[in-house]
Scaffold this active site. Structure first.
Site, PDB file in Angstrom:
ATOM      1  N   HIS A 139       0.827  -1.208   0.000  1.00  0.00           N
ATOM      2  CA  HIS A 139       0.000   0.000   0.000  1.00  0.00           C
ATOM      3  C   HIS A 139       0.860   1.257   0.000  1.00  0.00           C
ATOM      4  O   HIS A 139       0.519   2.252  -0.640  1.00  0.00           O
ATOM      5  CB  HIS A 139      -0.927  -0.006   1.213  1.00  0.00           C
ATOM      6  CG  HIS A 139      -1.850   1.170   1.276  1.00  0.00           C
ATOM      7  ND1 HIS A 139      -2.799   1.417   0.306  1.00  0.00           N
ATOM      8  CD2 HIS A 139      -1.947   2.181   2.183  1.00  0.00           C
ATOM      9  CE1 HIS A 139      -3.461   2.526   0.614  1.00  0.00           C
ATOM     10  NE2 HIS A 139      -2.963   3.006   1.740  1.00  0.00           N
ATOM     11  N   ASP A 181      -7.176   9.029  -6.461  1.00  0.00           N
ATOM     12  CA  ASP A 181      -6.834  10.080  -5.500  1.00  0.00           C
ATOM     13  C   ASP A 181      -5.429  10.582  -5.803  1.00  0.00           C
ATOM     14  O   ASP A 181      -4.682   9.984  -6.585  1.00  0.00           O
ATOM     15  CB  ASP A 181      -6.934   9.589  -4.047  1.00  0.00           C
ATOM     16  CG  ASP A 181      -6.129   8.330  -3.794  1.00  0.00           C
ATOM     17  OD1 ASP A 181      -5.017   8.201  -4.346  1.00  0.00           O
ATOM     18  OD2 ASP A 181      -6.603   7.462  -3.040  1.00  0.00           O
ATOM     19  N   LYS A 204     -10.435  13.482  -4.349  1.00  0.00           N
ATOM     20  CA  LYS A 204     -11.510  13.219  -3.395  1.00  0.00           C
ATOM     21  C   LYS A 204     -11.180  13.835  -2.053  1.00  0.00           C
ATOM     22  O   LYS A 204     -10.021  13.942  -1.653  1.00  0.00           O
ATOM     23  CB  LYS A 204     -11.746  11.710  -3.242  1.00  0.00           C
ATOM     24  CG  LYS A 204     -10.584  10.933  -2.634  1.00  0.00           C
ATOM     25  CD  LYS A 204     -10.883   9.455  -2.579  1.00  0.00           C
ATOM     26  CE  LYS A 204      -9.697   8.671  -2.002  1.00  0.00           C
ATOM     27  NZ  LYS A 204      -9.901   7.224  -2.046  1.00  0.00           N
ATOM     28  N   ASP A 234     -11.740  -2.169  -1.086  1.00  0.00           N
ATOM     29  CA  ASP A 234     -12.309  -2.788   0.109  1.00  0.00           C
ATOM     30  C   ASP A 234     -13.827  -2.852  -0.015  1.00  0.00           C
ATOM     31  O   ASP A 234     -14.387  -3.836  -0.498  1.00  0.00           O
ATOM     32  CB  ASP A 234     -11.870  -2.017   1.348  1.00  0.00           C
ATOM     33  CG  ASP A 234     -12.135  -2.775   2.644  1.00  0.00           C
ATOM     34  OD1 ASP A 234     -12.902  -3.752   2.611  1.00  0.00           O
ATOM     35  OD2 ASP A 234     -11.579  -2.389   3.681  1.00  0.00           O
TER      36      ASP A 234
END
EC number: 2.7.6.1
Length: 340
Positions: A139, A181, A204, A234
């Site tokens: 991530h 994003d 966002k 998710d």
């Protein structure tokens, strides 16, 4: 360290399908059977994890295949206990192959009195006796620095690039790669560079985790085929809303390429009823039956990538060579072969 005859694979319960696929791919590469080590990884009645290895692993180069996906705590404990069992059985080296690294989203303190859980997990893995990590699309790349052992972070971008060029052949001039994003721009730019397409951003603003207050498209998507790129999906709320915003901005089609399909809660229902024409994920997390049954969700395999990475690690050759499309094309040729 003595050179062992063959690398040995042992699997936890997180992703048995991927583990078997990696063993099959390695068998093809080696020209001989590469089987998973015979072991049992199970629960006692009080849900304690118990591991027993039925084969001799003394002096062997061991690779543990285990994502730390849902249930993350159970799968993490399986990984640690397998490592301890191998260490106490005198394995020469232990490498953890973690296709999906759980807790990676807790990589910094977002507010006062919160943990950095990714660092805690890194400490636990290291203390368990694991000497090297193989993972996919962390991530945050800086998580590699949480470990005091080598970490090879593989990338799905070359695989996604091959898939995009195969499925959008003849339309690439109309494709725009979208970052959902600002934080994901580097990932989206990498894919855009590989396929030679333009880049745009959906900016966002979150009021609180799991909710998106406002989205704005930065870039021209009028009349374009938009491909959203991200590492994790998710609950799919942000992804589906981004697709709607892109359609409202004039996009003709919206597709998504996500490395790790967590797809928890109402995610699959949201995706199947959204304006997205397709969602492509990898098998780093075992797809649930409803994921496999969804008409607009497609799963691409990572077994060829991990099999080659394991063999390169065992041989002591470059793993970073797998970052290049030219290196991966031969091992994915069976999937994207074109008679043209």
């Amino acid at each position: 360290m003595p050179t062992t005859a063959e690398p040995k694979l042992i699997a936890g319960n997180a992703n048995p399908g991927l583990s078997r696929a990696i063993a099959r791919r390695m068998s093809m590469h080696r020209g001989m059977a590469v089987d998973l080590v015979d072991a049992r990884v199970e629960r006692f009645s009080d849900q304690e994890v118990f591991v027993e290895v039925f084969e001799n692993v003394r002096g062997e180069d061991m690779f543990i295949l285990q994502s730390t996906s849902n249930p993350a705590n159970d799968h993490l404990m399986e990984l640690l206990i397998i490592a301890d069992a191998l260490k106490r059985s005198s394995a020469a080296r232990i490498t953890a192959v973690i296709p999906y690294f759980g807790y990676a989203r807790q990589d910094r303190r977002t507010k006062a009195r919160t943990p950095i859980s990714a660092k805690l997990v890194a400490n636990m893995i290291t203390q368990a006796g694991i000497e090297r990590i193989l993972t996919l699309d962390l991530h945050a790349a800086q998580i590699q620095g949480f470990f005091d052992i080598p970490v090879d972070n593989l990338y799905a971008a070359p695989i996604f690039a091959m898939d995009v060029m195969h499925h959008f052949k003849g339309r690439l001039q109309d494709v725009v790669i979208i970052s959902p994003d600002v934080g994901g721009v580097a990932r989206a730019r990498e894919l855009a560079k590989r396929v030679g397409c333009a880049l745009a951003i959906v900016d966002k603003r979150r009021e609180k985790p799991g909710e998106v207050a406002e989205m704005t498209v930065i870039g021209d998507v009028q009349g374009k085929v938009c491909i959203i790129v991200d590492d994790i999906c998710d609950t799919a709320g942000t992804l589906c809303k981004a697709a709607e915003v892109l359609k409202d901005a004039g996009a003709t089609e919206v597709h998504s390429y996500i490395t790790h399909g967590v797809l928890s809660g109402p995610a699959v229902e949201r995706i199947t009823s959204s304006v997205m024409k397709s969602l492509v994920i990898t098998d780093s997390i075992t797809p649930r039956p409803e994921v496999n049954e969804a008409e607009n969700i497609r799963v691409v395999p990572t077994a060829p990538l991990f099999a080659q990475a394991i063999l390169n690690t065992w041989h002591g050759t470059s793993v970073s060579s797998l970052f290049e499309q030219e290196t991966l094309t031969p091992i994915y040729e069976w999937l994207y072969h074109s008679p043209d």
